[in-house]
Design a protein around this motif. Structure first.
Motif, PDB file in Angstrom:
ATOM      1  N   SER A 144       0.847  -1.183   0.000  1.00 10.64           N
ATOM      2  CA  SER A 144       0.000   0.000   0.000  1.00 10.64           C
ATOM      3  C   SER A 144       0.887   1.239   0.000  1.00 10.64           C
ATOM      4  N   ASP A 145       0.275   2.392  -0.075  1.00  9.73           N
ATOM      5  CA  ASP A 145       1.039   3.629  -0.181  1.00  9.73           C
ATOM      6  C   ASP A 145       2.058   3.733   0.949  1.00  9.73           C
ATOM      7  N   GLY A 146       3.301   3.945   0.586  1.00 15.22           N
ATOM      8  CA  GLY A 146       4.341   4.182   1.562  1.00 15.22           C
ATOM      9  C   GLY A 146       5.013   2.949   2.101  1.00 15.22           C
ATOM     10  N   GLN A 147       4.526   1.744   1.807  1.00 17.27           N
ATOM     11  CA  GLN A 147       5.135   0.532   2.339  1.00 17.27           C
ATOM     12  C   GLN A 147       6.345   0.103   1.505  1.00 17.27           C
ATOM     13  N   LEU A 148       7.252  -0.619   2.150  1.00 18.97           N
ATOM     14  CA  LEU A 148       8.347  -1.266   1.457  1.00 18.97           C
ATOM     15  C   LEU A 148       7.897  -2.637   0.979  1.00 18.97           C
ATOM     16  N   LEU A 149       8.328  -3.027  -0.206  1.00 16.21           N
ATOM     17  CA  LEU A 149       8.173  -4.396  -0.676  1.00 16.21           C
ATOM     18  C   LEU A 149       9.524  -5.075  -0.483  1.00 16.21           C
ATOM     19  N   HIS A 180      11.449  -2.879  -3.428  1.00 16.78           N
ATOM     20  CA  HIS A 180      10.958  -1.564  -3.872  1.00 16.78           C
ATOM     21  C   HIS A 180      10.752  -0.678  -2.657  1.00 16.78           C
ATOM     22  N   ALA A 181      11.409   0.490  -2.704  1.00 16.16           N
ATOM     23  CA  ALA A 181      11.259   1.487  -1.643  1.00 16.16           C
ATOM     24  C   ALA A 181      10.595   2.722  -2.233  1.00 16.16           C
ATOM     25  N   HIS A 210      16.293   2.348   0.302  1.00 15.79           N
ATOM     26  CA  HIS A 210      16.612   2.214  -1.113  1.00 15.79           C
ATOM     27  C   HIS A 210      16.493   0.760  -1.528  1.00 15.79           C
ATOM     28  N   ASP A 211      16.190   0.558  -2.795  1.00 12.27           N
ATOM     29  CA  ASP A 211      16.163  -0.805  -3.316  1.00 12.27           C
ATOM     30  C   ASP A 211      17.504  -1.472  -3.036  1.00 12.27           C
ATOM     31  N   ARG A 220      17.256  -0.796   8.941  1.00 13.07           N
ATOM     32  CA  ARG A 220      18.313  -1.136   7.993  1.00 13.07           C
ATOM     33  C   ARG A 220      19.496  -1.749   8.728  1.00 13.07           C
ATOM     34  N   LEU A 221      20.108  -2.757   8.101  1.00 14.07           N
ATOM     35  CA  LEU A 221      21.288  -3.408   8.649  1.00 14.07           C
ATOM     36  C   LEU A 221      22.509  -3.144   7.777  1.00 14.07           C
ATOM     37  N   ASP A 222      23.678  -3.230   8.394  1.00 14.85           N
ATOM     38  CA  ASP A 222      24.939  -3.159   7.673  1.00 14.85           C
ATOM     39  C   ASP A 222      24.961  -4.266   6.620  1.00 14.85           C
ATOM     40  N   PRO A 223      25.317  -3.960   5.369  1.00 13.27           N
ATOM     41  CA  PRO A 223      25.313  -4.977   4.310  1.00 13.27           C
ATOM     42  C   PRO A 223      26.179  -6.191   4.621  1.00 13.27           C
ATOM     43  N   ARG A 224      27.204  -6.036   5.457  1.00 13.43           N
ATOM     44  CA  ARG A 224      28.067  -7.186   5.751  1.00 13.43           C
ATOM     45  C   ARG A 224      27.383  -8.213   6.641  1.00 13.43           C
TER      46      ARG A 224
END
Length: 349
Positions: free
Chosen positions: A25-30, A72-73, A80-81, A138-142
């Motif tokens: 819905s509007d504003g949600q992250l996929l 999708h962000a 961000h994606d 959000r988590l550190d990519p590592r």
């Protein structure tokens, strides 16, 4: 997409389902689901002991220890994606109570909160899921291989916050901590103790295996003797109790240093009787200014603290905690405990 669902209150109903891909819905992250951790709460829900389906439905998507990657962000979401994220478990009650109104939904006063994968909200055991940006972290990519440890880390981040808050009632300079239980909660509690520069001791029943090795690799000291003997010698300033075993709980409480703090994170099984000298226990707690506090769940502040702690940790050490990775299609294998299990993870993608 595939999702792991259950009919709460009815044992033996866990199954994989094909479901339509969610439309945010509007504003949600996929989010593409990468993994979920399996814990005692999940096993209780599958056994029919616990859990509530979303209103108007009879099945619940399981999974509260999440890890995913943003597919999708929406613009303006600060995500961000491709971001590595976890979804927060609890949501504040709709009234809201005073605690929820102040962001402390982990301390909800009226019990009307909801929880992803547990109480009235679908969980994260799906190949795709959606989440509001305000309830994603959000988590550190590592941490891509180990980020599924985030939710249990929030539990111990809160436990340490509780201990520090209580300690601040007076002069507070803890030196030694005893963690009872070397499962994921106990080992992560030990990690945060080491990060605080404390002399960390971990006690569990096993004498050898991955739990013992993980404690040694962390730089903590492992024990497997009786709790009253170990704690009696150590006289810990702080105990983080992660077993829920009644005898362990009371022996730990009875053997802290003066004005010691015992934080209970393990949930006990009801119906097991234990004889204790309640008068002696009360006398000691009062005369030594001891504190015993229960702690469960986590709010957004604890998630951020957990993300920071994991980001500072040795990823190779965190990998030790994930002792089995099981494909979603073989979920029944993840529900059967093995002697050397620490954390079992279902891989979703």
């Amino acid at each position: 997409m595939r999702a792991l669902t259950v009919r709460p209150g009815t044992a033996g109903t866990a199954q994989l389902e094909d479901r339509p891909d969610p439309a945010p819905s509007d504003g949600q992250l996929l989010v593409e689901g990468l993994a979920i951790g399996v814990c005692g709460t999940d096993r209780e829900i599958i056994a029919g002991d616990y859990g509530t389906a979303p209103p108007g439905r009879d099945r619940l998507v399981l999974g509260h220890e999440s890890l995913g990657r943003v597919r999708h962000a929406p613009p303006g979401s600060d995500f961000h994606d491709g971001d590595l994220v976890v979804g927060v478990v609890r949501r504040p009650d709709p009234v809201p109570c005073g605690a929820c109104a102040h962001g402390a939904f982990d301390m909800c006063r009226n019990g009307r909160y909801t929880e992803r994968g547990i109480k009235e909200l679908d969980g994260y055991a799906a190949q795709l899921w959606t989440v509001e940006p305000d309830y994603a972290v959000r988590l550190d990519p590592r941490l891509a291989e180990v980020g599924v440890l985030m939710e249990p880390t929030t539990v111990v981040a809160k436990a340490w916050e509780q201990a520090d808050t209580i300690g601040a009632r007076s002069w507070y300079d803890p030196q030694r901590v005893l963690v009872t239980g070397a499962g994921p909660i106990g080992l992560l509690a030990a990690l945060l103790g080491i990060q605080r520069g404390l002399d960390v001791h971990v006690l569990d029943r096993v004498a050898t295996g991955p739990k013992v090795d993980a404690v040694a690799a962390l730089g903590a000291t492992y024990h497997h003797g009786p709790v009253d003997e170990v704690a009696g010698k150590l006289q810990p300033d702080v105990v983080i109790e992660a077993t829920g075993a009644g005898s362990v709980v009371f022996d730990a409480i009875a053997n802290t240093a003066p004005y010691g703090i015992t934080c209970l994170t393990g949930v006990s099984t009801p119906g097991r009787r234990l004889s204790i000298d309640a008068g002696a226990q009360n006398r000691e707690i009062v005369l030594e200014n001891d504190v015993v506090v229960g702690s469960v769940n986590a709010n957004l502040g604890h998630y951020r603290a957990a993300a920071e702690a994991l980001g500072r940790a040795d990823v190779d050490w965190l990998r030790r905690l994930i002792t089995r990775r099981v494909p979603l299609e073989q979920f029944t294998e993840a529900l059967t405990a093995h002697p050397d299990d620490i954390k079992v993870v279902l891989t979703l993608s």
